[in-house]
Scaffold this motif. Structure first.
Motif, PDB file in Angstrom:
ATOM      1  N   GLY A 166      47.752  33.602  40.273  1.00 56.20           N
ATOM      2  CA  GLY A 166      47.977  34.157  41.602  1.00 56.20           C
ATOM      3  C   GLY A 166      46.957  35.253  41.835  1.00 56.20           C
ATOM      4  N   PRO A 167      47.077  35.934  42.950  1.00 54.94           N
ATOM      5  CA  PRO A 167      46.140  37.016  43.224  1.00 54.94           C
ATOM      6  C   PRO A 167      46.308  38.170  42.236  1.00 54.94           C
ATOM      7  N   ALA A 168      45.194  38.835  41.890  1.00 55.29           N
ATOM      8  CA  ALA A 168      45.240  39.959  40.940  1.00 55.29           C
ATOM      9  C   ALA A 168      45.616  41.238  41.700  1.00 55.29           C
ATOM     10  N   LEU A 169      46.859  41.310  42.113  1.00 59.31           N
ATOM     11  CA  LEU A 169      47.290  42.382  43.016  1.00 59.31           C
ATOM     12  C   LEU A 169      47.234  43.763  42.371  1.00 59.31           C
ATOM     13  N   ASP A 170      47.420  43.810  41.052  1.00 57.98           N
ATOM     14  CA  ASP A 170      47.480  45.110  40.377  1.00 57.98           C
ATOM     15  C   ASP A 170      46.124  45.823  40.381  1.00 57.98           C
TER      16      ASP A 170
END
Ligand code: SF4
Length: 411
Positions: A166-170
């Protein structure tokens, strides 16, 4: 961002420089709107020669050039590889400027260009971008993955068996909002859309993977989440329904938004109820046209529209939360059709939004767009810009814009 997650899964150390996010500089940022949408700092830049006759300003959005340059040169340790993404095809001058900047900062570091412009205008990017490698389509495609890693080592790391990325939101230290992405692509193949060119096929992530990306974001205080899926409501049993059920069970005060249009035909009473309980706040629907007998896609009938809207209203959504996208400026489009669609949307007091048509290379409608436009759409992606109304008879004028604004806002 998904790309970075894949690299992390492969054991790489990564850094993200998002030029539309203030994290790398203390640049003053305009106040965002409700639910943290927009706005971005912008500076007026010289209009490219071919756009001189268009009566609009030309601006660069995001971090100032110097801030990007400083952030880039301050990377410690220096990168072994720089991946640059691209979004709208007609924003490519910004991409080329970014590549130039990286090249002048790190002359020996290979640069990979991917994303929407690279995929849809591959040949243009190959001839003009100056990147070492242009990637068409998803990075996780085996051939793309091998070619990218081939710039660094002989054998690409094996990421088979890893959870879908998924997206690397962190990587965003202080986000005001976040995103949810549970699927790629769309099973519909509308003639005007880029979805299946960018993500051929339709694939979904597992419920646990989506949840495990979302809950830490909620845990660090984020309340606004936008779904980035093209086909959010298709096969909701895979991840959306269990996710909404869990959100409802935990009772967290999140606000959900669907900036990408929902498929109205899938708005069943059950899914509407779950979406309402889950905190859906901003709803956008894909109406496109009210001329149901002549529509070029197969995603909606008049009866499905009525039923879907009734289901939304029945569970407590207010009409002002709902917006309907209407395609505007299609090649050869009769303007009466747009007026008709606007009135049709207003029957339920929901807000019409004109979705300005951008001709997409490779889409089925592109040949017709080329025939109907005075501009060389294929040779010069700048003419694919929907702000210039490239297929609208007479092109963009402020008079016409005011006229349409009035029609949308009237009543
Ligand atoms: S339904 Fe929407 S996302 Fe899917 S192909 Fe059509 S326009 Fe694109």
């Amino acid at each position: 961002m998904t790309c970075l997650q894949l690299f992390r899964q492969a054991g790489a150390r990564t850094a993200l420089l998002d030029c539309l996010d203030p994290m790398w500089s203390d640049t003053a940022w305009p106040r965002s709107q409700r639910c943290h949408t927009g706005s971005y700092p912008k500076v007026k830049v010289e209009k490219p020669g071919c756009l001189q006759s268009i009566p609009r300003q030309y601006s660069r959005y995001g971090l100032p050039y110097n801030a990007v340059s400083t952030a880039l040169s301050g990377l410690k340790p220096p990168p072994d590889l720089v991946l640059i993404t691209s979004i709208m095809t007609y924003w490519y001058p910004g991409v080329l400027a970014a590549i130039d900047l990286v090249r002048s900062t790190y002359p020996r570091v290979p640069i990979v260009l991917g994303g929407i412009y690279a995929t849809l205008c591959f040949e243009h990017a190959r001839q003009n971008s100056g990147a070492d490698l242009i990637v068409q389509g998803p990075v996780e495609d085996e051939a793309n993955w091998s070619r990218i890693w081939g710039l660094l080592q002989d054998t690409p790391p094996d990421i088979s068996g890893k959870p879908s990325a998924g997206p690397a939101l962190d990587l965003y230290p202080e986000p005001d909002y976040s995103i949810i992405l549970g699927s790629r692509g769309c099973p519909f193949h509308c003639a005007y859309c880029a979805s299946d060119l960018l993500n051929p096929g339709f694939s979904q992530r597992g419920f646990e993977e989506v949840r495990d990306g979302l809950f830490p974001e909620i845990g660090r205080g984020i309340r606004d989440f936008a779904f980035y899926d093209d086909a959010l409501l298709v096969k909701p049993e895979t991840w959306l329904r269990p996710l909404l059920e869990e959100l409802n069970a935990v009772g967290l005060p999140v606000r959900l938004h669907t900036p990408n249009a929902l498929h109205v035909r899938f708005l069943t009473p059950k899914i509407c109820k779950l979406l309402h309980q889950g905190g859906l706040t901003t709803i956008r629907l894909g109406l496109e046209t009210a001329d149901f007998s002549e529509r070029t896609d197969e995603k909606l009938s008049s009866r499905e529209w009525d039923q879907g809207i009734r289901n939304l209203l029945a569970v407590g959504f207010r009409p002002e939360q709902i917006g309907a996208y209407i395609l505007f400026g299609l090649p050869g489009q009769d303007q009466r059709e747009v007026v008709q669609a606007i009135s049709f949307a207003k029957r339920y007091r929901i807000r019409p939004h004109l979705a300005h048509y951008s001709p997409i290379p490779g889409s089925r409608l592109f040949a017709e767009a080329k025939r109907n436009s005075p501009y060389p759409l294929e040779e010069e992606p700048l003419f694919q810009n929907n702000s210039i109304w490239p297929c609208y008879k007479g092109g963009f004028t402020w008079q016409e814009r005011t006229y349409w604004k009035k029609i949308v806002g009237a009543g």
